[in-house]
Design an enzyme around this catalytic site. Structure first.
Site, mmCIF file in Angstrom:
data_model
loop_
_atom_site.group_PDB
_atom_site.id
_atom_site.type_symbol
_atom_site.label_atom_id
_atom_site.label_comp_id
_atom_site.label_asym_id
_atom_site.label_seq_id
_atom_site.Cartn_x
_atom_site.Cartn_y
_atom_site.Cartn_z
ATOM 1 N N SER A 253 0.947 -1.106 0.066
ATOM 2 C CA SER A 253 0.148 -0.122 0.049
ATOM 3 C C SER A 253 0.908 1.248 -0.016
ATOM 4 O O SER A 253 1.656 1.199 -0.981
ATOM 5 C CB SER A 253 -0.899 0.026 1.209
ATOM 6 O OG SER A 253 -1.908 0.841 1.053
ATOM 7 N N ASP B 154 -8.305 -6.610 -4.973
ATOM 8 C CA ASP B 154 -8.227 -5.202 -4.279
ATOM 9 C C ASP B 154 -8.796 -4.331 -4.967
ATOM 10 O O ASP B 154 -9.027 -3.991 -5.973
ATOM 11 C CB ASP B 154 -6.731 -4.800 -4.334
ATOM 12 C CG ASP B 154 -6.216 -3.641 -3.536
ATOM 13 O OD1 ASP B 154 -6.883 -2.804 -3.239
ATOM 14 O OD2 ASP B 154 -4.966 -3.826 -3.295
ATOM 15 N N HIS C 180 -7.594 -5.609 -0.516
ATOM 16 C CA HIS C 180 -6.270 -4.985 -0.155
ATOM 17 C C HIS C 180 -5.595 -5.269 1.048
ATOM 18 O O HIS C 180 -4.232 -5.465 0.986
ATOM 19 C CB HIS C 180 -6.793 -3.403 -0.014
ATOM 20 C CG HIS C 180 -5.511 -2.578 -0.069
ATOM 21 N ND1 HIS C 180 -4.721 -2.453 -0.802
ATOM 22 C CD2 HIS C 180 -5.174 -1.854 1.233
ATOM 23 C CE1 HIS C 180 -3.662 -1.338 -0.542
ATOM 24 N NE2 HIS C 180 -3.922 -1.224 0.568
#
Lengths: 363, 363
Positions: free
Chosen positions: B147, B310, B343
């Site tokens: 991320s 995601d 995610h």
């Protein structure tokens, strides 16, 4: 051919006291109604339109005062007002002419505010049914609606199976998903955390404008898609400063904030909360022994329309609905469209949806 | 085999004044660092871990004080601390030991608050580089992060191509998408609309707890998936009342609200805003003639890991990154995993990611 404003009739129908699912009774309920077209002598040409969360009764308009579904409905359009008598009602709990939290409670002479009772999709449909009865309409040719409107369409088929011939639920679901409940709760928390909400009793004050704007922003990201935002905004800035500047605003931010502010000027925050809650309670199977048992009551033909890119009501939810109806031997069709608009395609993609709806109505 | 707490070394590294991309200079910057394992004599076994938005330097811990990446890193684990010297720093702008908005401004003796300058991912990486230099480390074997951590990994490869051998960016992107910018802005508006934010100068007060909790809720729905919420919560209620009751709370709501409240107790709202802004500015191509020109500077091997489900950093973004590196003849691999966690899989799916990472490190 453009429908003139004279062809749209606006009225308010008094439906009297309404007993709600929650056990409370609303006295003196009024429902805002708009009609376009002409009711046939046999009263067999009624198309009932159900609106979504922030919609209203003005589905059909003209150039001076456009309706939110003009692309679909009008003279010569896919739902032809030269042929059908189109009725749209503002939902119970709304803020555009129907009884809702901002209405005056006849018992106190003050707005309901926090005392407005919880309302369900089924309550909305019962009230719509009674509204039509007051208008002298006992049977409906077709009921059509997207998103929260589609929930009402499904409940109509279950609650009044003999009163409706055709159902067109669009971009909707048999039961609101936990993810959609989650998004609703973010909007709810944003509104209720705004000090101007004042526990719901903010009238005649401005109300929780910031909270409602944030709730709308949350809605907007679920109504659209990554693809659309890429196409429309990329990473472009609204302001002529570097990205890292304190004053930098991306176009997508500017767009979202504008959408938030726009809603605040036309919508009541308590109504928004009321309708979020109604959607949360939407589960056709609730208290009926599950989805299959509930859907077994449907007698109408059904055209289910789903949008593959819909992030809020995922395509699999419409497929599930379709499969269940077909397994029960119902006359159901599923039509899937592709659109970068995602969920909001039902308010935009008329050239795609329209012909399928027209064919279904004629078939 | 469990690493004992004695093997984790915590320190704060003073890196002096730092000139930022925005043109402002932060005096007297301090960075919180944790290390695990032993630096080799040749100083060639450093693995630098970059954390995500609400992470910190405590990637590796033990049973008494678990780290957020214990599933991946530890003695005998996929990134083996018997072999590698693992360094994790808290980012510039953070609130867990590094200089950030809640730190004391040496010029005023009071917390920076609203005067803390905008920080970019590149600023974070420059500061990390200087932190390592202060620790006597000039070269890094591998940089890994998911991320926002993955954004730092990519910038490392571009800013210090000669200093890093291997890059492992996970669940990240070459440039933050407009949809992710939109989600960030909802969180930002929620924080800044909270009266307790006080324009950013709320210290030593509690700060915008409600706004930050809402921002966290917004984050959570993008970190997970519909599938996971279906599996875990369905439409179950937390409370033993009917769905339409005013007191009804769905389990998914209860979960989200809890996540919001939990973050508020461990994270500073101004840091949250600072890091959102840093992510918004993330575009490796900015000021470098575009993405391809920027990526051309990379000399390291790269293992790009993407998660098909995601919602925040869509798999296509990792594929784009991979294709671009391959077209330029770089030594890049793409590995896609499937996970209902979406995610957040990079913080959960160790059995899936771990073997691929180990193999890449050995290869």
């Amino acid at each position: 051919m453009v429908t003139s404003v004279d062809t749209v009739t606006k009225k308010t129908v008094a439906v009297g006291p309404v007993a709600l699912e929650c056990g409370e009774t609303l006295q003196d309920v009024h429902i805002a109604v708009e009609t376009v077209g002409k009711l046939s002598v046999d009263r067999d040409n009624v198309v009932l339109v159900c609106h979504a969360l922030t919609g209203d009764a003005h589905a059909v308009g003209d150039e001076r005062d456009p309706g939110w579904w003009d692309g679909l409905i009008g003279p010569g359009r896919y739902i032809d007002t030269n042929r059908y008598f189109v009725v749209t009602t503002n939902v119970l709990g709304g803020c555009n002419g129907s009884t809702g939290p901002s209405s005056i409670n006849p018992a106190t002479g003050r707005p309901y505010g926090s005392s407005f009772p919880p309302v369900t999709i089924r309550d909305m449909v019962h009230v719509q049914y009674r509204t039509l009865q007051k208008m002298g309409i006992d049977r409906v040719h077709t009921i059509v609606g997207g998103s929260m409107g589609g929930m009402q369409v499904l409940e109509w088929g279950i609650l009044y199976p003999e009163a409706v011939e055709n159902l067109i639920p669009i971009a909707t679901t048999a039961a609101l998903s936990p993810m959609a409940i989650a998004y609703n709760d973010i909007g709810r928390q944003a509104i209720m955390s705004d000090p101007d909400w004042q526990g719901g009793d903010y009238y005649p004050g401005p109300g929780p404008k910031k909270g409602l704007a944030i709730a709308r922003m949350v809605g907007m990201v679920t109504y659209r898609t990554d693809t659309l935002f890429h196409q429309r905004f990329q990473r472009r800035l609204q302001t002529n400063v570097p990205e890292w500047s304190r004053d930098a605003t991306f176009q997508v931010e500017s767009y979202l904030r504008y959408q938030g502010e726009k809603l605040v000027n036309r919508f009541d925050a308590n109504s928004y909360l009321c309708l979020l809650k109604a959607m949360d309670t939407h589960d056709v199977g609730r208290g009926r022994g599950g989805m299959a048992a509930a859907l077994s009551k449907i007698r109408s033909r059904a055209l289910i329309i789903g949008i593959e890119e819909d992030r809020l009501f995922q395509i699999e939810e419409q497929r599930t609905l379709y499969r269940e109806l077909r397994e029960q031997g119902k006359d159901a069709q599923l039509w899937e469209l592709r659109s970068p608009y995602g969920h909001d395609a039902f308010l935009i993609e008329y050239e795609k949806m329209g012909p399928v709806i027209r064919e279904f109505l004629e078939g």
